[in-house]
Design an enzyme around this catalytic site. Structure first.
Site, PDB file in Angstrom:
ATOM      1  N   GLU A 165      -4.649   2.475  -7.167  1.00 21.28           N
ATOM      2  CA  GLU A 165      -4.849   3.480  -6.424  1.00 21.28           C
ATOM      3  C   GLU A 165      -6.142   4.299  -6.412  1.00 21.28           C
ATOM      4  O   GLU A 165      -6.963   4.433  -5.420  1.00 21.28           O
ATOM      5  CB  GLU A 165      -3.846   4.730  -6.286  1.00 21.28           C
ATOM      6  CG  GLU A 165      -2.721   4.246  -6.020  1.00 21.28           C
ATOM      7  CD  GLU A 165      -1.595   5.180  -6.578  1.00 21.28           C
ATOM      8  OE1 GLU A 165      -1.200   5.064  -7.639  1.00 21.28           O
ATOM      9  OE2 GLU A 165      -0.958   6.013  -5.513  1.00 21.28           O
ATOM     10  N   ARG A 221       1.860  15.532  -6.124  1.00 14.37           N
ATOM     11  CA  ARG A 221       0.642  14.889  -6.487  1.00 14.37           C
ATOM     12  C   ARG A 221      -0.887  15.378  -6.047  1.00 14.37           C
ATOM     13  O   ARG A 221      -1.888  15.346  -6.498  1.00 14.37           O
ATOM     14  CB  ARG A 221       0.743  13.200  -6.318  1.00 14.37           C
ATOM     15  CG  ARG A 221      -0.538  12.408  -6.881  1.00 14.37           C
ATOM     16  CD  ARG A 221      -0.251  11.235  -7.135  1.00 14.37           C
ATOM     17  NE  ARG A 221       0.585  10.713  -8.190  1.00 14.37           N
ATOM     18  CZ  ARG A 221      -0.156  10.116  -9.316  1.00 14.37           C
ATOM     19  NH1 ARG A 221      -1.425  10.166  -9.576  1.00 14.37           N
ATOM     20  NH2 ARG A 221       0.921   9.837 -10.278  1.00 14.37           N
ATOM     21  N   PHE A 268       0.888  -1.220   0.006  1.00 10.55           N
ATOM     22  CA  PHE A 268      -0.079   0.019  -0.104  1.00 10.55           C
ATOM     23  C   PHE A 268       0.969   1.203  -0.074  1.00 10.55           C
ATOM     24  O   PHE A 268       0.402   2.343   0.447  1.00 10.55           O
ATOM     25  CB  PHE A 268      -1.067  -0.081   1.260  1.00 10.55           C
ATOM     26  CG  PHE A 268      -1.630  -1.317   1.437  1.00 10.55           C
ATOM     27  CD1 PHE A 268      -2.412  -1.849   0.569  1.00 10.55           C
ATOM     28  CD2 PHE A 268      -1.526  -1.865   2.441  1.00 10.55           C
ATOM     29  CE1 PHE A 268      -3.358  -2.813   0.616  1.00 10.55           C
ATOM     30  CE2 PHE A 268      -2.042  -3.304   2.806  1.00 10.55           C
ATOM     31  CZ  PHE A 268      -2.945  -3.589   1.870  1.00 10.55           C
ATOM     32  N   ALA A 290       2.314   3.924  -7.959  1.00  8.84           N
ATOM     33  CA  ALA A 290       1.603   4.953  -8.840  1.00  8.84           C
ATOM     34  C   ALA A 290       0.805   3.942  -9.780  1.00  8.84           C
ATOM     35  O   ALA A 290       0.533   4.405 -10.948  1.00  8.84           O
ATOM     36  CB  ALA A 290       2.798   5.504  -9.470  1.00  8.84           C
ATOM     37  N   ARG A 344      -1.021   4.628  -0.767  1.00  6.75           N
ATOM     38  CA  ARG A 344      -2.139   4.430  -1.983  1.00  6.75           C
ATOM     39  C   ARG A 344      -2.600   5.625  -2.399  1.00  6.75           C
ATOM     40  O   ARG A 344      -3.703   6.257  -1.390  1.00  6.75           O
ATOM     41  CB  ARG A 344      -3.210   3.315  -1.695  1.00  6.75           C
ATOM     42  CG  ARG A 344      -4.057   2.918  -2.576  1.00  6.75           C
ATOM     43  CD  ARG A 344      -4.841   1.532  -2.208  1.00  6.75           C
ATOM     44  NE  ARG A 344      -5.295   0.664  -3.075  1.00  6.75           N
ATOM     45  CZ  ARG A 344      -6.053  -0.157  -2.883  1.00  6.75           C
ATOM     46  NH1 ARG A 344      -6.343  -0.472  -1.649  1.00  6.75           N
ATOM     47  NH2 ARG A 344      -6.554  -0.982  -3.663  1.00  6.75           N
ATOM     48  N   GLU A 382       7.611   1.018   0.059  1.00  9.34           N
ATOM     49  CA  GLU A 382       8.072   1.543  -1.086  1.00  9.34           C
ATOM     50  C   GLU A 382       9.571   2.188  -0.723  1.00  9.34           C
ATOM     51  O   GLU A 382      10.577   1.728  -1.304  1.00  9.34           O
ATOM     52  CB  GLU A 382       7.466   2.804  -1.708  1.00  9.34           C
ATOM     53  CG  GLU A 382       7.875   3.434  -2.916  1.00  9.34           C
ATOM     54  CD  GLU A 382       7.218   4.304  -3.844  1.00  9.34           C
ATOM     55  OE1 GLU A 382       5.951   4.400  -3.500  1.00  9.34           O
ATOM     56  OE2 GLU A 382       7.759   4.944  -4.658  1.00  9.34           O
TER      57      GLU A 382
END
Lengths: 484, 769
Positions: free
Chosen positions: B718, B319, B237, B519, B351, B241
């Site tokens: 996502e 974003r 989720f 992403a 996410r 990362e």
């Protein structure tokens, strides 16, 4: 001294030596000693269900198989019982019906919680439960999934638990009963792990004697709280005395005007009895922990640990329960509310233990109302919990027993409010002037569950809501969507 | 690539189950902690700061070193390379040195013969602190000028002037909480040292390549000495990362220094305290609009709590800015983004990556516009959509694939929105203390890494002489079904049964220099890279076949046709091998046509947009603030879905995860910067009972990607999370009903009972009730 822990795994007898670490968890036993890694650790505190296994035991000559959390179950508690893990069910290529249904419904994504869900569904099915969607949500409330959104898992549950679907259950039960009878312990289990001991007395008398000899011992019931002392606080428990093998403490006795719930009675076994006393108990119990916790935890343990946020005390105080305490041969009985003295301090003498809680059957004509507030509806700890019992005559309150959890350092009766309520009409307007008295009774704290201001306002509103609901007002959890 | 003439038996677009499902349900799927432990394994435990911000004036580890079973104690001075595990900014130490920057920051780590021994030893450290002032909240940090980078601004026209000149204006402030990932499998890594500097690393990460590179940097060895392998994660989720790297680095360091295998597995509480979360935001919004509710201008000023280091916060906040418009075309816009550096754990990918927080402001604003005008919020939303009101985004990209209007009108029709709106109104007109709310909201989510160079992927395909196919790609499997989707692509390319394609673990020595599986790009990028590898092999086979048979081969489910001959795939590739044709290829893909200038915040950062729409009906108890979602309906655009079974799972799971973010999941830090909700006993993700009892989900049957993506599918990881904003708007609607929709509630997220009750009281006060 000198007999091993003896239990069944996949129906075969397994033994653990008499120097087994008393607080070795079943999860660690499985994963790191027996290399059965299908059972996962998600939280090590009994809240996520990734470690769910099924535990079988004899009760009244019948076998009972239930889902429990392996992460907070101590290995000695397996003694005389049967353990089933996800590996017991099936392998890829030869899956169990529950596993098949989970695959068919796309009910796994990352897969880490999946064995736990499989075991919860299996245990429910093995127990002959017929579950609709609501029943499944209850049976699975102790299992967290972060990927699926639960729909496919519920569908798999409907596929396997909605019809009777109990394939060969009776034959399985008979076989298991026989094997469990065969390993039924003949003598008390005593373990010694480098001086750290575990004793499992087999009766209340033995327990009383053992506690008198070891007043500093940790008394262990379901372990749903004590387990966390080990897994989260990393405490070394020196002597543990388990009351789980004392058969006479596991009894529920109907005494006519009241029921006596022994110290070893699990929530799951108390649930039907308490629900029969009043349905409000059933609703509250269904929100206490997950199924796995209720299958191990005890009503008396929820009292004895003295937590200000346990759900049983306010409910039972409102119901006028009393507590049976025992120290050696000495016994006394006190009102439940008198047991709680201060935060972390109960009216309990050295070597004394809670032997039972005695719950009066509510007389007719009273309003009996329980309510719980938490961030999540299922399986959450209360921010505020209300127990309320009100006698009425001519629409006016004759007497009130009102107790709250989460509002003080102990579960506590609202004395000023009870007095203020007496004589008032049981209506919205009637109770209104009495509500201010709650701020005399309580000075709640702010913490991660709620602020002090919310707790006090919500406490008043819970009483207001009790009035509305006793007049038939709709309840949030009974609402259905509007129709188009 | 042509995609016409699809046969019904194709592997792509079929509802196929997760490849690991039988192993998930039987417990046979191996996660890292399930791998048999190698002999001599060391177990690690982390010693951490119990101050939010302090100078470390003394760190006495003598009792730790002397504790039973301790083999090594690792501190900054033991790091042979750089004491930094940051993805790029250089501000994220493996172990804090002189200064503790958040409560829970690792100071050292213990390697011992068992996990209990390591944990017991770690507790024996004596740390002497000199407390320093701590900035805990975003607003306080912004006021103090504590930022991870300068404030960023994105502008379309002169929004302030347009708002000032608009017939009507409204504004407000919305606080949006963060979110813990709560992947069920906590952070874990196992490292086995090889010859010389070589290390083999098994870790639960979404980013094997970055793990490899950072471990090499920490250890001061070449990237090529480190091999990172990921078979599967028990959930990611976004939380694995960057946040997975620190633990792998500790295990690698222990393995390097002791020459013994080392494992680290964080306990749930440690994991929640020491790893970053979704950023919490405070958004001030102002909109100007006309009497029909059409926006003239929209302005957003956002502040987010980034934590003590940059991590991925630049891109996450970018974003958020990219999604401040959600699906709506404002003719003018101003989006200001403050990225606060605070003395809290470094917040990270989750996410949606800032997108969800970004969208919340405009959805609140449009509800406020509707309330001001006495209009149905759905009508105000429809009037402002891209494709209806305009096509130019605040960052200069034109929206050419707008389908939100179609989705929303179709969903409104299917779920009986208009009639239910009336029924909700009628219920609320009654005297009950229970109030209902309804909202239908869209999602438009930009697909591509906004850091353009990350939009590349590799794959490795081997065809063996028995016709079986070994498939490897740079993406990682965290439950989202990436492996099965890419396997479907490979099976379809060769027209072989899906069972012929062997899915293997992701490894940095097979496919190098990959991007994170993030992403929502996993199948877009890796599916194309795998297809490229397959097409390379097919091209070699075709060239050979034209020479050997005089015909180009046709790959079909019943074998390979070459002229009049028909061979099994196995015989065909075996003959090719005999003719010395290479049956192995490394595939590559880079997303075309995208570019972005971060200095001006303009360009085409997104290859395309994914869309969805959701309608939620809720009820709230105005006495306690408790709430419940009674019904949800979703229509989601997955393009031409590669695998509808997998995609439905992403949609439903994303919605429920988003619902948790906006309702029950509350991160509480105390005034000393300590996280108080660090276990499932206090941090409440949704249970099965929180799933709406009526829940209808459909993949839009007219969905198709206009861009040349893998089989015209759309990314789906996502976007569905943001469908849950409909539930938050419905809760706001229910609260507004308390004041007869005369004032806009100030309901913040998450909408816990306490926040709902406070919003109800505030509405009552403002309307004088």
């Amino acid at each position: 001294m000198g007999r091993p822990i003896r239990f069944l795994l996949d129906g075969e007898v397994r033994e653990l030596p008499d120097d087994t670490d008393p607080t070795l968890t079943v999860l660690n036993l499985l994963r790191y000693h027996l290399r059965r890694t299908g059972t996962k650790e998600g939280c090590a505190e009994g809240d996520c269900g990734a470690c769910t296994v099924a535990l079988g035991e004899l009760a009244d000559g019948c076998v009972r198989v239930r889902a429990v959390n392996a992460c907070i179950l101590f290995a000695p508690m397996l003694d005389g019982r049967a353990l089933f893990t996800v590996e017991s069910l099936g392998r890829e290529g030869a899956l169990h019906p529950v596993q098949e249904a989970m695959v068919h419904r796309h009910a796994s994504q990352c897969g880490f919680c999946t064995p736990g869900f499989v075991m919860s569904l299996h245990a429910a099915r093995r127990g002959g439960e017929v579950l609709d969607r609501a029943g499944l949500a209850d049976a699975l409330a102790g299992n967290l999934c972060r990927c699926t959104g639960y729909g496919p898992i519920l569908d798999a549950g409907l596929d396997t638990c909605l019809d009777t679907g109990r394939s060969g259950g009776d034959a399985d039960d008979a076989a298991l009963t026989g094997t469990l009878e065969a390993i039924r312990p003949a003598e008390m289990l005593v373990l010694d792990h480098r001086g750290r001991r575990f004793l499992a007395p087999r009766s209340a008398d033995e327990l009383a004697a053992a506690l008198a000899d070891n007043p500093e011992a940790t008394l262990l019931a379901g372990g749903t709280d004590v387990g966390l002392w080990v897994t989260k606080q990393h405490r070394m428990l020196e002597t543990v005395i388990s009351l789980n093998e004392a058969a006479d403490l596991a009894r529920i006795d109907d005494l006519g005007h009241c029921v006596r719930i022994g110290a070893g009675v699990r929530y799951a076994d108390a649930e039907p009895v308490l629900t029969a006393l009043h349905p409000a108990f059933g609703e509250l119990l269904r929100r206490l922990g997950g199924r796995q916790v209720r299958n191990l935890g005890t009503v008396c343990g929820n009292i004895a640990n003295g937590s200000p946020i346990g759900d049983m005390p306010p409910a039972l105080i409102a119901a006028g329960a009393t507590l049976a305490l025992r120290q050696g041969e000495a016994r006394r009985e006190i009102p439940l509310e008198a047991f709680f003295l201060a935060y972390g301090k109960q009216d309990l003498r050295p070597g004394e233990f809670v032997e039972a809680v005695i719950v009066r059957k509510p007389p007719g004509g009273r309003i009996f109302h329980l309510a719980k507030l938490s961030k999540r509806f299922e399986q959450d700890i209360s921010a505020v919990c209300l127990g309320l019992s009100v006698g009425l005559a001519g629409g006016r309150v004759t007497d009130a027993r009102v107790a709250f959890g989460g509002m003080a350092a102990i579960p506590k009766r609202a004395g000023a409010f009870e007095a203020a309520l007496a004589g008032r009409p049981w209506t919205e307007a009637g109770v209104e002037p009495a509500l201010e008295a709650l701020s005399q009774d309580f000075r709640p704290i702010s913490d991660m569950r709620a602020s002090a201001a919310y707790r006090l306002e919500a406490a008043r509103n819970l009483v207001r809501r009790a009035v509305l609901e006793s007049a038939g007002a709709a309840r949030l959890h009974d609402l259905r969507p509007v129709s188009a | 690539m042509a995609d016409s003439g699809a046969a019904p038996t194709r592997a792509v677009h079929a509802a196929i189950g997760h490849d690991s499902a039988p192993r998930h349900v039987s417990g046979e799927a191996l996660y890292i902690d399930d791998i048999p432990e190698p002999p001599g394994l060391l177990h690690l435990a982390v010693g951490r700061s119990d101050r939010a911000h302090a100078r470390i004036v003394g760190l006495d580890l003598s009792a730790v070193r002397a504790a039973p079973g301790v083999v090594a104690v690792l501190t900054p001075t033991d790091v042979p390379g750089r004491n930094d595990i940051s993805p790029f900014a250089g501000d994220d130490p493996l172990f804090a040195g002189d200064e503790a920057m958040f409560h829970g920051q690792p100071l050292f780590c213990v390697a011992a013969e068992s996990l209990p021994k390591a944990r017991a030893a770690a507790a024996l450290a004596v740390v002497e602190y000199e407390d320093l002032p701590a900035l805990l909240e975003a607003e306080a940090a912004v006021d103090a000028g504590s930022l991870i980078e300068p404030t960023q601004t994105m502008r379309l026209g002169d929004a302030r002037a347009a708002i000032a000149a608009a017939p009507r204006r409204t504004s407000g402030r919305l606080r949006i909480g963060g979110q813990e990932h709560f992947y069920l499998e906590g952070q874990v890594a196992l490292v086995i040292p090889g010859e010389g500097q070589d290390l083999h690393v098994w870790t639960s990460t979404q980013h094997p390549t970055e793990t490899q590179h950072i471990l090499a940097r920490v250890l001061g060895c070449p990237d090529a000495a480190v091999t990172v392998e990921v078979r599967r994660m028990g959930g990611g989720f976004g939380g694995k990362e960057t946040q997975s790297v620190q633990w792998a680095a500790m295990a690698a360091l222990a393995a390097r220094l002791t020459r013994r295998p080392a494992k680290i597995r964080l306990d749930r509480d440690d994991d929640m305290v020491m790893t970053g979360k979704r950023h919490d935001f405070v958004t001030d919004w102002t909109v100007g609009y006309d009497a029909d509710g059409r926006l003239r201008g929209a302005a957003f000023e956002m502040a987010s709590r980034c934590g003590f280091s940059a991590d991925l916060s630049h891109a996450i906040n970018d974003r958020a800015m990219f999604h401040a418009d959600n699906a709506y075309a404002a003719p003018t816009a101003e989006i200001v983004s403050h990225r606060a550096r605070t003395h809290t754990v470094s917040n990270t990918a989750f996410r949606g990556f800032g997108g969800p927080q970004g969208m919340m402001g405009i959805e609140r604003a449009l509800d406020a516009v509707a309330l001001d005008l006495g209009r149905d919020p759905l009508d105000v939303r429809l009037a402002n959509l891209y494709g209806v009101a305009g096509d130019l985004t605040p960052y200069g990209q034109r929206v050419t694939d707008a389908v939100a209007h179609e989705l929303m009108t179709e969903l409104a029709e299917d779920c009986g929105y208009r009639a239910r709106r009336e029924a909700v109104r009628a219920w609320n007109a009654g005297g009950s203390h229970l109030k209902r709310g309804l909202a239908l909201t869209p999602v438009k989510f930009g697909i591509s890494f906004t850091t353009t160079h990350l939009n590349q992927a590799g794959a490795l395909v081997h065809v063996y002489t028995d016709g079986s196919i070994h498939l490897n790609h740079g993406g990682t499997e965290m439950g989202q079904g990436l492996n099965i989707k890419v396997a479907q692509v490979a099976a379809d390319a060769f027209q072989v049964p899906l069972g012929s394609v062997r899915i293997t673990s992701t490894r940095t020595d097979k496919v190098p220099n990959t991007s994170a599986t993030a992403a929502s790009s996993g199948s877009d990028l890796n599916g194309m890279a795998a297809l490229d590898a397959c097409e390379q092999i097919k091209a070699r086979l075709a060239a050979w076949a034209r020479e050997a048979f005089g015909h180009a081969p046709v790959f079909a489910p019943d074998g390979v046709r070459v002229g009049h001959e028909r061979l099994s795939f196995r015989d065909f590739v075996n003959r090719a091998w005999m003719a010395r044709i290479s049956l192995s290829a490394a595939g590559f893909y880079r997303t075309p046509d995208i570019h972005y200038d971060r200095a001006t915040h303009t360009g085409r950062p997104f290859y395309y947009y994914a869309y969805g729409a959701a309608c939620s009906e809720v009820a709230v108890d105005t006495l306690t603030g408790e709430s419940r979602v009674l019904r949800a309906d979703i229509l989601h655009d997955a393009g031409r879905s590669l695998n509808p079974a997998i995609d439905l799972g992403q949609i439903e799971g994303g919605f429920i995860q988003g619902l948790g973010w906006l309702t029950t999941e509350e991160l509480v830090f105390d005034d000393r910067g300590r996280l108080r909700t660090h276990a499932p006993s206090t941090y409440k993700i949704p249970t099965a009972g929180d799933r709406p009892p009526v829940f209808n989900i459909a993949i839009w049957d007219r969905g198709e990607n206009r861009e040349d993506t893998i089989h015209r599918s759309k990314a789906v990881g996502e976007p569905p999370l943001m469908l849950a904003i409909s539930a938050f708007c419905a809760l706001t609607d229910a609260v507004a009903s308390v004041g007869g929709h005369r004032v806009m509630p100030d309901l913040d997220a998450p909408a816990t009972p306490e926040r709902i009750l406070a919003a109800v009281a505030d509405v009552r006060r403002r309307v004088g009730a």
